[in-house]
Write a protein that holds these residues in place. Structure first.
Motif, PDB file in Angstrom:
ATOM      1  N   GLU A  20      16.500  -0.710   6.508  1.00  0.00           N
ATOM      2  CA  GLU A  20      17.766  -0.124   6.932  1.00  0.00           C
ATOM      3  C   GLU A  20      17.912   1.315   6.434  1.00  0.00           C
ATOM      4  N   LEU A  21      17.483   1.561   5.202  1.00  0.00           N
ATOM      5  CA  LEU A  21      17.647   2.894   4.628  1.00  0.00           C
ATOM      6  C   LEU A  21      16.519   3.842   5.003  1.00  0.00           C
ATOM      7  N   GLY A  22      15.479   3.330   5.670  1.00  0.00           N
ATOM      8  CA  GLY A  22      14.367   4.188   6.065  1.00  0.00           C
ATOM      9  C   GLY A  22      13.560   4.705   4.892  1.00  0.00           C
ATOM     10  N   MET A  23      13.487   3.934   3.821  1.00  0.00           N
ATOM     11  CA  MET A  23      12.741   4.354   2.638  1.00  0.00           C
ATOM     12  C   MET A  23      11.267   4.041   2.802  1.00  0.00           C
ATOM     13  N   LYS A  24      10.445   4.747   2.053  1.00  0.00           N
ATOM     14  CA  LYS A  24       9.010   4.489   2.065  1.00  0.00           C
ATOM     15  C   LYS A  24       8.721   3.208   1.289  1.00  0.00           C
ATOM     16  N   ARG A  25       7.856   2.410   1.848  1.00  0.00           N
ATOM     17  CA  ARG A  25       7.528   1.131   1.231  1.00  0.00           C
ATOM     18  C   ARG A  25       6.054   1.148   0.834  1.00  0.00           C
ATOM     19  N   VAL A  26       5.784   0.724  -0.379  1.00  0.00           N
ATOM     20  CA  VAL A  26       4.423   0.725  -0.901  1.00  0.00           C
ATOM     21  C   VAL A  26       4.108  -0.672  -1.419  1.00  0.00           C
ATOM     22  N   ALA A  27       2.972  -1.231  -1.013  1.00  0.00           N
ATOM     23  CA  ALA A  27       2.497  -2.498  -1.552  1.00  0.00           C
ATOM     24  C   ALA A  27       1.687  -2.216  -2.805  1.00  0.00           C
ATOM     25  N   ALA A  28       1.968  -2.964  -3.859  1.00  0.00           N
ATOM     26  CA  ALA A  28       1.312  -2.685  -5.133  1.00  0.00           C
ATOM     27  C   ALA A  28      -0.189  -2.894  -5.063  1.00  0.00           C
TER      28      ALA A  28
ATOM     29  N   PHE B 249      16.927   5.785 -15.710  1.00  0.00           N
ATOM     30  CA  PHE B 249      17.066   5.284 -14.343  1.00  0.00           C
ATOM     31  C   PHE B 249      16.352   6.167 -13.315  1.00  0.00           C
ATOM     32  N   SER B 250      15.305   6.870 -13.745  1.00  0.00           N
ATOM     33  CA  SER B 250      14.441   7.539 -12.776  1.00  0.00           C
ATOM     34  C   SER B 250      13.455   6.549 -12.163  1.00  0.00           C
ATOM     35  N   TYR B 251      13.036   5.565 -12.975  1.00  0.00           N
ATOM     36  CA  TYR B 251      12.157   4.485 -12.521  1.00  0.00           C
ATOM     37  C   TYR B 251      12.878   3.172 -12.811  1.00  0.00           C
ATOM     38  N   VAL B 252      13.129   2.412 -11.765  1.00  0.00           N
ATOM     39  CA  VAL B 252      14.042   1.274 -11.878  1.00  0.00           C
ATOM     40  C   VAL B 252      13.368   0.006 -11.353  1.00  0.00           C
ATOM     41  N   GLY B 253      13.526  -1.081 -12.103  1.00  0.00           N
ATOM     42  CA  GLY B 253      13.150  -2.399 -11.633  1.00  0.00           C
ATOM     43  C   GLY B 253      14.382  -3.138 -11.136  1.00  0.00           C
ATOM     44  N   VAL B 254      14.243  -3.854 -10.026  1.00  0.00           N
ATOM     45  CA  VAL B 254      15.386  -4.502  -9.378  1.00  0.00           C
ATOM     46  C   VAL B 254      15.131  -5.994  -9.270  1.00  0.00           C
TER      47      VAL B 254
ATOM     48  N   LYS C 226      -1.227   5.287  -5.656  1.00  0.00           N
ATOM     49  CA  LYS C 226      -1.105   6.503  -6.458  1.00  0.00           C
ATOM     50  C   LYS C 226      -0.689   7.693  -5.600  1.00  0.00           C
ATOM     51  N   ASN C 227      -1.176   7.765  -4.377  1.00  0.00           N
ATOM     52  CA  ASN C 227      -0.798   8.882  -3.501  1.00  0.00           C
ATOM     53  C   ASN C 227       0.685   8.823  -3.161  1.00  0.00           C
ATOM     54  N   TYR C 228       1.193   7.618  -2.903  1.00  0.00           N
ATOM     55  CA  TYR C 228       2.618   7.477  -2.606  1.00  0.00           C
ATOM     56  C   TYR C 228       3.472   7.812  -3.819  1.00  0.00           C
ATOM     57  N   LEU C 229       3.031   7.389  -5.003  1.00  0.00           N
ATOM     58  CA  LEU C 229       3.815   7.651  -6.204  1.00  0.00           C
ATOM     59  C   LEU C 229       3.872   9.136  -6.523  1.00  0.00           C
ATOM     60  N   ALA C 230       2.854   9.874  -6.122  1.00  0.00           N
ATOM     61  CA  ALA C 230       2.819  11.306  -6.413  1.00  0.00           C
ATOM     62  C   ALA C 230       3.722  12.109  -5.500  1.00  0.00           C
ATOM     63  N   GLU C 231       4.095  11.553  -4.369  1.00  0.00           N
ATOM     64  CA  GLU C 231       4.952  12.278  -3.443  1.00  0.00           C
ATOM     65  C   GLU C 231       6.375  12.377  -3.975  1.00  0.00           C
ATOM     66  N   TYR C 232       7.061  13.405  -3.563  1.00  0.00           N
ATOM     67  CA  TYR C 232       8.461  13.575  -3.966  1.00  0.00           C
ATOM     68  C   TYR C 232       9.366  12.687  -3.126  1.00  0.00           C
ATOM     69  N   GLY C 233      10.395  12.152  -3.752  1.00  0.00           N
ATOM     70  CA  GLY C 233      11.359  11.308  -3.045  1.00  0.00           C
ATOM     71  C   GLY C 233      11.379   9.907  -3.613  1.00  0.00           C
ATOM     72  N   CYS C 234      12.255   9.105  -3.046  1.00  0.00           N
ATOM     73  CA  CYS C 234      12.462   7.742  -3.513  1.00  0.00           C
ATOM     74  C   CYS C 234      11.469   6.811  -2.824  1.00  0.00           C
ATOM     75  N   VAL C 235      10.772   6.028  -3.621  1.00  0.00           N
ATOM     76  CA  VAL C 235       9.753   5.112  -3.112  1.00  0.00           C
ATOM     77  C   VAL C 235      10.060   3.713  -3.636  1.00  0.00           C
TER      78      VAL C 235
ATOM     79  N   VAL D  10      16.970   8.154  -7.827  1.00  0.00           N
ATOM     80  CA  VAL D  10      15.894   7.346  -8.401  1.00  0.00           C
ATOM     81  C   VAL D  10      14.590   7.728  -7.732  1.00  0.00           C
ATOM     82  N   LYS D  11      13.530   7.836  -8.515  1.00  0.00           N
ATOM     83  CA  LYS D  11      12.220   8.182  -7.964  1.00  0.00           C
ATOM     84  C   LYS D  11      11.506   6.943  -7.415  1.00  0.00           C
ATOM     85  N   ILE D  12      11.481   5.870  -8.201  1.00  0.00           N
ATOM     86  CA  ILE D  12      10.723   4.680  -7.811  1.00  0.00           C
ATOM     87  C   ILE D  12      11.543   3.430  -8.118  1.00  0.00           C
ATOM     88  N   PHE D  13      11.630   2.538  -7.147  1.00  0.00           N
ATOM     89  CA  PHE D  13      12.156   1.196  -7.345  1.00  0.00           C
ATOM     90  C   PHE D  13      10.983   0.218  -7.359  1.00  0.00           C
ATOM     91  N   ARG D  14      11.076  -0.794  -8.199  1.00  0.00           N
ATOM     92  CA  ARG D  14      10.078  -1.871  -8.232  1.00  0.00           C
ATOM     93  C   ARG D  14      10.800  -3.212  -8.130  1.00  0.00           C
TER      94      ARG D  14
END
Length: 219
Positions: free
Chosen positions: A182-190, A98-103, A196-205, A165-169
């Protein structure tokens, strides 16, 4: 005795011999192949023999004619298989569960929430499916409604149990997009070049998969 009044046994016992190089052999083979609805070499050859014709070297003639038959090629052709896209990096990299999770969300279904005298009250329930992209483990949270606050509560319960969790998809569901805001999370369009730059950063994406309408056009 005339040929037209012979019995079936006599026809099969005394077939007419035809050389394979003759044009008549080609016409008879194509006619019988059409009569048996474009079946294989043995059935076509059996049809020729049953009507009283024996083609010398029929095997090669049948293989040649049936190999050129357009209808047979369409019926027996192999299906085109679409090329599969490359798997995400987190699907192939070993890591903690559950470090990389699909939702995704499925439902609704009706349940009986409260019984009254002579009747009962039904409500709808949805389920949020969290899938570990590495181990394929599954975690399910039930929500009372398909809204952003309900999804945020389910997300908090999931993180409290499974850890950070590191990455949600996910797809671009309105409740997912609302929760990210609402949670102020970083959002990345596939489809973005900076994925790749966003995925390399630390934190939940949170990575949103590209929508079909944007990928292929709404028209």
């Amino acid at each position: 005795m005339r040929r037209g009044v012979w019995s079936l046994g006599q026809i099969e016992a005394c077939p007419i011999l035809i050389p394979k190089a003759s044009h008549l052999a080609t016409l008879l083979t194509l006619h019988c192949h059409d009569k048996v609805f474009h079946q294989g070499r043995r059935i076509t050859g059996g049809k020729l023999y049953s009507i009283g014709f024996w083609i010398v070297g029929a095997k090669r003639l049948l293989n040649s004619l049936l190999g050129k038959c357009v209808t047979c090629k369409k019926m027996r052709g192999s299906f085109c298989s679409p090329k599969m896209a490359d798997l995400p990096e987190e699907r192939l990299t070993p890591g903690s569960p559950f470090s990389y999770v699909g939702v995704d969300v499925f439902g609704p279904w009706s349940i009986t929430s409260r019984k009254t005298r002579g009747s009962h009250i039904t409500q709808k329930r949805w389920a949020i499916l969290f899938t570990c992209l590495t181990s394929r483990a599954v975690h399910i949270e039930v929500t009372e409604e398909l809204s952003t606050p309900s999804f945020i509560n389910a997300l908090r319960r999931f993180i409290a149990i499974r850890g950070p969790v590191k990455i949600f998809r996910s797809d671009r569901g309105t409740n997912f997009i609302g929760a990210v805001k609402e949670l102020g999370m970083k959002r990345v369009a596939a489809e973005d070049d900076s994925v790749k730059n966003y995925l390399a950063e630390y934190g939940c994406v949170w990575v949103f998969m590209p929508p079909i309408l944007e990928a292929y056009g709404s028209g």
